[in-house]
Structures are given as structure tokens and as C-alpha cells.
Design a protein around this motif. Structure first.
Motif, PDB file in Angstrom:
ATOM      1  N   VAL A 112      37.773  12.945 -45.958  1.00  0.00           N
ATOM      2  CA  VAL A 112      38.575  13.146 -47.163  1.00  0.00           C
ATOM      3  C   VAL A 112      39.578  14.268 -46.903  1.00  0.00           C
ATOM      4  CG1 VAL A 112      38.544  13.525 -49.644  1.00  0.00           C
ATOM      5  CG2 VAL A 112      36.534  12.538 -48.526  1.00  0.00           C
ATOM      6  N   ASP A 113      40.865  13.939 -46.924  1.00  0.00           N
ATOM      7  CA  ASP A 113      41.928  14.930 -46.699  1.00  0.00           C
ATOM      8  C   ASP A 113      43.224  14.341 -47.247  1.00  0.00           C
ATOM      9  OD1 ASP A 113      43.968  16.673 -45.392  1.00  0.00           O
ATOM     10  OD2 ASP A 113      42.213  17.449 -44.312  1.00  0.00           O
ATOM     11  N   ASP A 114      44.054  15.175 -47.854  1.00  0.00           N
ATOM     12  CA  ASP A 114      45.307  14.663 -48.414  1.00  0.00           C
ATOM     13  C   ASP A 114      46.414  14.564 -47.366  1.00  0.00           C
ATOM     14  OD1 ASP A 114      47.129  17.489 -49.484  1.00  0.00           O
ATOM     15  OD2 ASP A 114      45.157  17.585 -48.540  1.00  0.00           O
ATOM     16  N   THR A 115      46.139  15.004 -46.132  1.00  0.00           N
ATOM     17  CA  THR A 115      47.138  14.956 -45.059  1.00  0.00           C
ATOM     18  C   THR A 115      46.737  13.928 -44.016  1.00  0.00           C
ATOM     19  OG1 THR A 115      47.590  17.314 -45.393  1.00  0.00           O
ATOM     20  CG2 THR A 115      48.384  16.330 -43.350  1.00  0.00           C
ATOM     21  N   SER A 116      47.577  12.945 -43.800  1.00  0.00           N
ATOM     22  CA  SER A 116      47.266  11.859 -42.862  1.00  0.00           C
ATOM     23  C   SER A 116      47.004  12.379 -41.455  1.00  0.00           C
ATOM     24  CB  SER A 116      48.419  10.845 -42.829  1.00  0.00           C
ATOM     25  OG  SER A 116      48.579  10.227 -44.070  1.00  0.00           O
ATOM     26  N   LYS A 170      42.438   9.827 -49.252  1.00  0.00           N
ATOM     27  CA  LYS A 170      43.485  10.848 -49.262  1.00  0.00           C
ATOM     28  C   LYS A 170      43.509  11.648 -50.562  1.00  0.00           C
ATOM     29  CE  LYS A 170      47.328  10.348 -47.122  1.00  0.00           C
ATOM     30  NZ  LYS A 170      48.683   9.928 -46.705  1.00  0.00           N
ATOM     31  N   SER A 171      42.484  11.486 -51.380  1.00  0.00           N
ATOM     32  CA  SER A 171      42.379  12.286 -52.609  1.00  0.00           C
ATOM     33  C   SER A 171      40.921  12.362 -53.033  1.00  0.00           C
ATOM     34  CB  SER A 171      43.200  11.663 -53.745  1.00  0.00           C
ATOM     35  OG  SER A 171      42.594  10.467 -54.201  1.00  0.00           O
ATOM     36  N   GLY A 172      40.624  13.349 -53.862  1.00  0.00           N
ATOM     37  CA  GLY A 172      39.260  13.481 -54.373  1.00  0.00           C
ATOM     38  C   GLY A 172      38.860  12.309 -55.236  1.00  0.00           C
ATOM     39  N   GLU A 173      39.818  11.787 -55.998  1.00  0.00           N
ATOM     40  CA  GLU A 173      39.531  10.651 -56.882  1.00  0.00           C
ATOM     41  C   GLU A 173      39.109   9.427 -56.075  1.00  0.00           C
ATOM     42  OE1 GLU A 173      42.481  13.283 -59.047  1.00  0.00           O
ATOM     43  OE2 GLU A 173      42.195  12.576 -56.990  1.00  0.00           O
ATOM     44  N   ALA A 224      32.519   6.778 -52.519  1.00  0.00           N
ATOM     45  CA  ALA A 224      31.123   7.225 -52.423  1.00  0.00           C
ATOM     46  C   ALA A 224      30.206   6.380 -53.282  1.00  0.00           C
ATOM     47  CB  ALA A 224      31.010   8.698 -52.817  1.00  0.00           C
ATOM     48  N   LYS A 225      30.760   5.780 -54.335  1.00  0.00           N
ATOM     49  CA  LYS A 225      29.948   4.977 -55.240  1.00  0.00           C
ATOM     50  C   LYS A 225      30.034   3.484 -54.956  1.00  0.00           C
ATOM     51  CE  LYS A 225      30.184   8.440 -58.878  1.00  0.00           C
ATOM     52  NZ  LYS A 225      30.653   8.813 -60.224  1.00  0.00           N
ATOM     53  N   SER A 226      30.856   3.112 -53.970  1.00  0.00           N
ATOM     54  CA  SER A 226      30.995   1.693 -53.658  1.00  0.00           C
ATOM     55  C   SER A 226      30.613   1.363 -52.223  1.00  0.00           C
ATOM     56  CB  SER A 226      32.442   1.240 -53.895  1.00  0.00           C
ATOM     57  OG  SER A 226      33.342   1.931 -53.048  1.00  0.00           O
ATOM     58  N   ALA A 227      30.339   2.373 -51.398  1.00  0.00           N
ATOM     59  CA  ALA A 227      29.981   2.143 -49.997  1.00  0.00           C
ATOM     60  C   ALA A 227      28.773   2.994 -49.629  1.00  0.00           C
ATOM     61  CB  ALA A 227      31.157   2.492 -49.085  1.00  0.00           C
ATOM     62  N   ALA A 228      27.963   2.489 -48.716  1.00  0.00           N
ATOM     63  CA  ALA A 228      26.801   3.248 -48.246  1.00  0.00           C
ATOM     64  C   ALA A 228      27.294   4.258 -47.200  1.00  0.00           C
ATOM     65  CB  ALA A 228      25.767   2.314 -47.640  1.00  0.00           C
ATOM     66  N   LEU A 229      27.270   5.537 -47.548  1.00  0.00           N
ATOM     67  CA  LEU A 229      27.770   6.585 -46.666  1.00  0.00           C
ATOM     68  C   LEU A 229      26.624   7.423 -46.120  1.00  0.00           C
ATOM     69  CD1 LEU A 229      30.780   7.849 -48.831  1.00  0.00           C
ATOM     70  CD2 LEU A 229      30.841   6.184 -46.961  1.00  0.00           C
ATOM     71  N   ASP A 230      26.781   7.859 -44.869  1.00  0.00           N
ATOM     72  CA  ASP A 230      25.764   8.705 -44.244  1.00  0.00           C
ATOM     73  C   ASP A 230      26.167  10.174 -44.208  1.00  0.00           C
ATOM     74  OD1 ASP A 230      23.712   6.703 -43.226  1.00  0.00           O
ATOM     75  OD2 ASP A 230      25.565   5.864 -42.435  1.00  0.00           O
ATOM     76  N   ILE A 283      41.810  16.676 -57.918  1.00  0.00           N
ATOM     77  CA  ILE A 283      40.434  17.163 -57.805  1.00  0.00           C
ATOM     78  C   ILE A 283      40.247  17.778 -56.419  1.00  0.00           C
ATOM     79  CG2 ILE A 283      37.995  16.529 -57.889  1.00  0.00           C
ATOM     80  CD1 ILE A 283      38.723  14.141 -59.588  1.00  0.00           C
ATOM     81  N   ASP A 284      39.926  19.077 -56.345  1.00  0.00           N
ATOM     82  CA  ASP A 284      39.752  19.706 -55.036  1.00  0.00           C
ATOM     83  C   ASP A 284      38.361  19.411 -54.463  1.00  0.00           C
ATOM     84  OD1 ASP A 284      37.921  21.414 -56.249  1.00  0.00           O
ATOM     85  OD2 ASP A 284      39.194  23.183 -56.132  1.00  0.00           O
ATOM     86  N   GLY A 285      38.145  19.841 -53.223  1.00  0.00           N
ATOM     87  CA  GLY A 285      36.896  19.535 -52.533  1.00  0.00           C
ATOM     88  C   GLY A 285      35.665  20.078 -53.230  1.00  0.00           C
ATOM     89  N   PHE A 286      35.766  21.269 -53.803  1.00  0.00           N
ATOM     90  CA  PHE A 286      34.625  21.854 -54.503  1.00  0.00           C
ATOM     91  C   PHE A 286      34.200  20.971 -55.679  1.00  0.00           C
ATOM     92  CE2 PHE A 286      36.154  26.205 -52.959  1.00  0.00           C
ATOM     93  CZ  PHE A 286      35.194  26.277 -51.962  1.00  0.00           C
TER      94      PHE A 286
END
Length: 337
Positions: free
Chosen positions: A9-13, A33-36, A42-48, A59-62
Motif C-alpha cells: 500500500v503506497d500512493d507512489t507508483s 494506491k490509497s488507504g481506501e 483486505a476484505k475481498s482477498a485472503a492476505l498473509d 486515509i493515512d497508514g495509521f
């Protein structure tokens, strides 16, 4: 062994490309590329594991970390903050929010790879430990589950529903919770908590609960009180299962479009575990015979869920439920009335 999935997750490519380049040989990579967008993924894919920039517009990282950690369906995912500048206060804030580590820029590929390996290994060990603990405490867990199911049945005895309703709903809930990415431990806990979703019906007049025809507006207002009554009966507890049960009791009649009760919550404001139980509960009500209605076919019930996706139900959860309809049908046949 199947590759594990990381979300960057980062806003810079350019920053995303650098991190992905370091890790794509060993892991499946998803990017936001955004917190949103990160919250939706995170709610649609199984992440490790999530590698999360702090300074982002919107929305910032915190805040992303806080929202993920307070949601029962995503709180298990380890988060590593990736940042250029970090003060001791910021580092402490991130750790208090639930992050497992920080990686500072400029990035050193061997260090990034090792940190990711370390936290994935710890995450895997945690999952394995949870399975072992579950096995060791299976008898106690079964006793606890039976007690909660019996409390759920107490509400059903006052209604036109049958004892098997709460059992089926708990299994449907477990299927959908797992499909939504919930950890095995939390999915089991939600399965144990869900039978108490309508415990508040104990406080509703029998004449209203058993009325064969349509309720008047005054009667429906009294019926709606069962959500708050249920939350009050369960109360505030240290028990994680009862905390979940309280959230489910108060929120499973809220609707995605804001037309539900008791608070008229809308969209993401509705606790996700309440949205999960809402689908399980309505599907079972539709496919069950009642004195005042026939049992709908699975196809009819699925069509209703599709029609109400984005209205009554979470539009992300409905397709997940339908994708596992074979498992749902197995439960239906295993726990007939």
C-alpha cells in the motif's frame, strides 16, 4: 506449497514498483494506491501480510491499521509499516495500533525480504498454535458452544422458528466468515456467538412473535426492540465470544442502504460480523418452512440475495456466500427441521 499473498500500500507508483520488485519472485503481490482501496482489498482477498505506507492522502497508514485491527475479519493480518521518516512517538503509535514492525526507507532488499519472511513465519506459527490450542480445548469449546446454542434456542421457543434455525445459521455464518477472510479462530468464535443473534426475542410479547399475519406499524416497532434487548441481555463482558454475540445481536438487522434497525447504520458503518450473520439469517428464514409461508428453493433465495446486494446486504459478501452455496446446501440437508 502455495505462494503467500502480500498487499503493498503506497500512493507512489515508484515505491510500489521497488517493493514489488524485491518480493514478487517469492510471493503473490497485490497493490493499493490509497488507504481506501487497501481496506476494500483486505476484505475481498485472503492476505498473509500487508506492507503499509504511513503518509498518504485521504486515509493515512495509521488509520488504515486501526480500522483493520478493530475489524474481526481482518485483525489477524500482520502489518509492517514502510516509511521514510519515523520518530519514536510514531513508532510507538503504530505498534500500539497493532503493527508488527517498521521498515525504513531507503529500502535494503535483503532486510526487506528477511523481515517479511520472519513475520510470515511468526504468522504461520501463530495459526498453527491456534489450531493446537483449539484441539486441546475442544471439549471445553464444545460445552461452551452448546450452552450458547441453548440460550439461542430459548428465543426460538417463543417464536415460530424451529430449534434447527440457530444451528444452521451458525454454520452458514462460519462458511461466509471464512470466505470473507476471517481467521479460523475468529470464524469459530463467530460461529459460536451467532446463535444468540435473536436472544432479545425473549423480551418481546408472544402475541407479536406468534402473530400469523403482517404486524401493524406499532407491533413492528415493538418487534424491532429485540435487537437492543438482546444486546442488553448479553451485556458488557470480558469474554470474546460474548463481545461478538453482543455486536451481532445489535447489528444483524441493520441494512446496507441505511433502512435497517435499531440505529439505521449504513454501509461500512455496520459491523462486518453483523453483515455476515444478516445474510446467513435471512437465507435460512427464506429456505425454511413457517406456519405462514412455504420454504423457498435455494435458487429463489439466491436470487433474492442478488437483488438485495447493495440494498439490504453487503454487496461484497453476497457473491462470497453464493460462491460457497454447495457447502451451504450440505449444512441445510444435515440439519433439517
Amino acid at each position: 506449497m502455495e505462494q503467500q499473498t502480500l498487499l503493498i500500500v503506497d500512493d507512489t507508483s515508484a515505491n510500489i514498483d521497488v517493493l514489488a520488485g524485491m518480493l514478487k519472485a517469492d510471493y503473490k503481490i497485490k497493490v493499493a494506491k490509497s488507504g481506501e482501496i487497501a481496506l476494500k482489498l483486505a476484505k475481498s482477498a485472503a492476505l498473509d501480510l500487508i506492507l503499509l505506507d504511513i503518509m498518504m492522502p485521504g486515509i493515512d497508514g495509521f488509520e488504515v491499521c486501526r480500522l483493520l485491527k478493530e475489524d474481526y475479519t481482518t485483525r489477524h493480518i500482520p502489518i509492517i509499516f514502510v516509511t521514510a521518516k519515523i520518530t519514536a512517538e510514531d513508532e510507538l503509535k503504530g505498534l500500539e495500533l497493532g503493527a508488527v514492525d517498521y521498515i525504513t526507507k531507503p529500502l535494503n532488499p535483503p532486510i526487506v525480504q528477511q523481515r517479511v519472511r520472519t513475520h510470515l513465519a511468526l504468522f504461520n506459527q501463530s495459526r498453527e498454535l491456534a489450531i493446537k490450542v483449539k484441539q486441546k480445548t475442544a471439549e471445553l469449546a464444545q460445552t461452551q458452544l452448546k450452552v450458547i446454542q441453548k440460550l439461542g434456542l430459548a428465543a426460538e421457543y417463543k417464536d415460530n422458528e424451529t430449534g434447527m434455525h440457530v444451528i444452521r445459521v451458525s454454520h452458514y455464518t462460519h462458511i461466509l466468515a471464512k470466505a470473507a477472510g476471517m481467521s479460523e479462530t475468529d470464524a469459530d468464535m463467530l460461529m459460536a456467538a451467532s446463535p444468540m443473534h435473536d436472544i432479545g426475542k425473549i423480551g418481546v410479547d408472544d402475541a407479536i412473535l406468534r402473530k400469523p399475519g403482517k404486524l401493524t406499524s406499532e407491533e413492528f416497532e415493538l418487534m424491532k426492540m429485540h435487537a437492543q434487548i438482546g444486546a442488553d441481555i448479553i451485556g458488557d463482558n470480558d469474554s470474546e465470544i460474548l463481545k461478538m454475540a453482543r455486536v451481532v445481536a445489535i447489528s444483524h438487522h441493520e441494512k446496507w442502504n441505511g433502512s435497517g434497525y435499531p440505529y439505521g447504520l449504513k454501509g461500512e458503518a455496520i459491523p462486518r460480523i453483523g453483515r455476515i450473520v444478516a445474510i446467513a439469517d435471512v437465507f435460512d428464514a427464506l429456505t425454511s418452512k413457517r406456519p405462514y409461508k412455504r420454504a423457498w428453493s435455494i435458487e429463489e433465495a439466491v436470487n433474492l440475495l442478488k437483488q438485495e446486494a447493495g440494498q439490504h446486504f453487503d454487496p461484497q459478501l453476497v457473491p462470497l456466500f453464493i460462491a460457497h452455496i454447495d457447502e451451504v446446501e450440505t449444512v441445510m440437508h444435515s440439519f433439517k427441521d
